[in-house]
Design an enzyme around this catalytic site. Structure first.
Site, mmCIF file in Angstrom:
data_model
loop_
_atom_site.group_PDB
_atom_site.id
_atom_site.type_symbol
_atom_site.label_atom_id
_atom_site.label_comp_id
_atom_site.label_asym_id
_atom_site.label_seq_id
_atom_site.Cartn_x
_atom_site.Cartn_y
_atom_site.Cartn_z
ATOM 1 C CE LYS A 111 10.320 -2.801 -7.136
ATOM 2 N NZ LYS A 111 11.625 -3.514 -7.232
ATOM 3 C CB THR A 113 10.436 2.396 -5.125
ATOM 4 O OG1 THR A 113 11.803 1.998 -5.402
ATOM 5 C CG2 THR A 113 10.375 3.584 -5.828
ATOM 6 C CE1 TYR A 114 4.641 3.218 -6.774
ATOM 7 C CE2 TYR A 114 5.288 0.924 -7.181
ATOM 8 C CZ TYR A 114 4.939 2.144 -7.592
ATOM 9 O OH TYR A 114 4.447 2.501 -9.084
ATOM 10 C CB THR A 135 -5.783 -10.038 -7.121
ATOM 11 O OG1 THR A 135 -6.698 -10.695 -8.023
ATOM 12 C CG2 THR A 135 -6.620 -8.777 -6.474
ATOM 13 C CG LEU A 136 -0.774 -7.331 -7.782
ATOM 14 C CD1 LEU A 136 0.058 -6.453 -8.631
ATOM 15 C CD2 LEU A 136 0.256 -8.017 -6.820
ATOM 16 C CD GLU A 137 -4.669 -7.677 -2.005
ATOM 17 O OE1 GLU A 137 -5.313 -8.556 -2.871
ATOM 18 O OE2 GLU A 137 -3.688 -8.002 -1.541
ATOM 19 C CE LYS A 175 -12.221 -17.899 -1.253
ATOM 20 N NZ LYS A 175 -12.906 -17.645 -0.002
#
Length: 187
Positions: A111, A113-114, A135-137, A175
């Site tokens: 995004k 904004t970040y 899963t977010l990095e 996996k």
């Protein structure tokens, strides 16, 4: 293959693709302004849950190796916000649980904004037939501490629909199928 508009994303969400689902872009909540999340014109903005794995070098000689991952490289924190150390990163997970249809491919983008404060998102594509929490990095590319917020928007998903591939992620028993929570590397 074409990108899906809001009305088609809404239809797929009603069939179970995104749970919970915000059927409009949400910009404010009880606590005031929030980083937007929910359905947009050609995408869906995911929210971060309040589960964070913060990268640390507390043990001094830990090597980050995807084939032999040392879980001591992270500190687990459950909190409504997180401070990412300078030049470091965190792992998080989506609030939403996704079930990607067999003929849809999903790409995630950070995004703005970040991005405008130096926080870069990296999320691998969500393949046809995959399901789970994403899963977010997030990397803090600045020399200063950076803050992120749980239960607010963090990445935008773009959905592309095409023909069903011969083998989906579910067919090959990937996996990361059905992952819940923040999931570390697996072989």
């Amino acid at each position: 293959m074409s990108i899906l508009p809001d009305w088609r994303i809404r239809e797929l969400a009603a069939a179970g693709m995104i749970e919970p689902f915000a059927d409009r872009l949400v910009r404010s909540a009880e606590q005031g302004q929030v980083i937007s999340y929910g359905l947009s014109s050609f995408g869906y903005d995911l929210r971060c849950a309040d589960e964070w794995k913060v990268f640390t070098n507390a043990h001094g000689n830990t090597i980050v190796d995807p084939k032999a991952f040392d879980e001591r490289a992270f500190i687990d924190i459950q909190a409504p916000e997180i401070i990412i150390p300078p030049n470091s990163f965190v792992l998080a997970r989506s609030v939403e649980y996704l079930r990607i249809p067999d003929d849809v491919m999903v790409v995630a983008l950070g995004k703005s904004t970040y991005a405008r404060v130096g926080i870069v998102a990296n999320v691998t594509p969500l393949e046809p037939g995959w399901e789970g929490h994403v899963t977010l990095e997030f990397s803090n590319t600045t020399p200063l501490p950076a803050k992120m917020y749980a239960f607010e928007g963090c990445v935008q998903l773009l959905f592309f629909q095409g023909e069903r591939p011969e083998v989906t992620y579910a067919d090959r028993q990937g996996k990361y199928q059905g992952q819940r929570g923040v999931t570390l590397p697996r072989l």
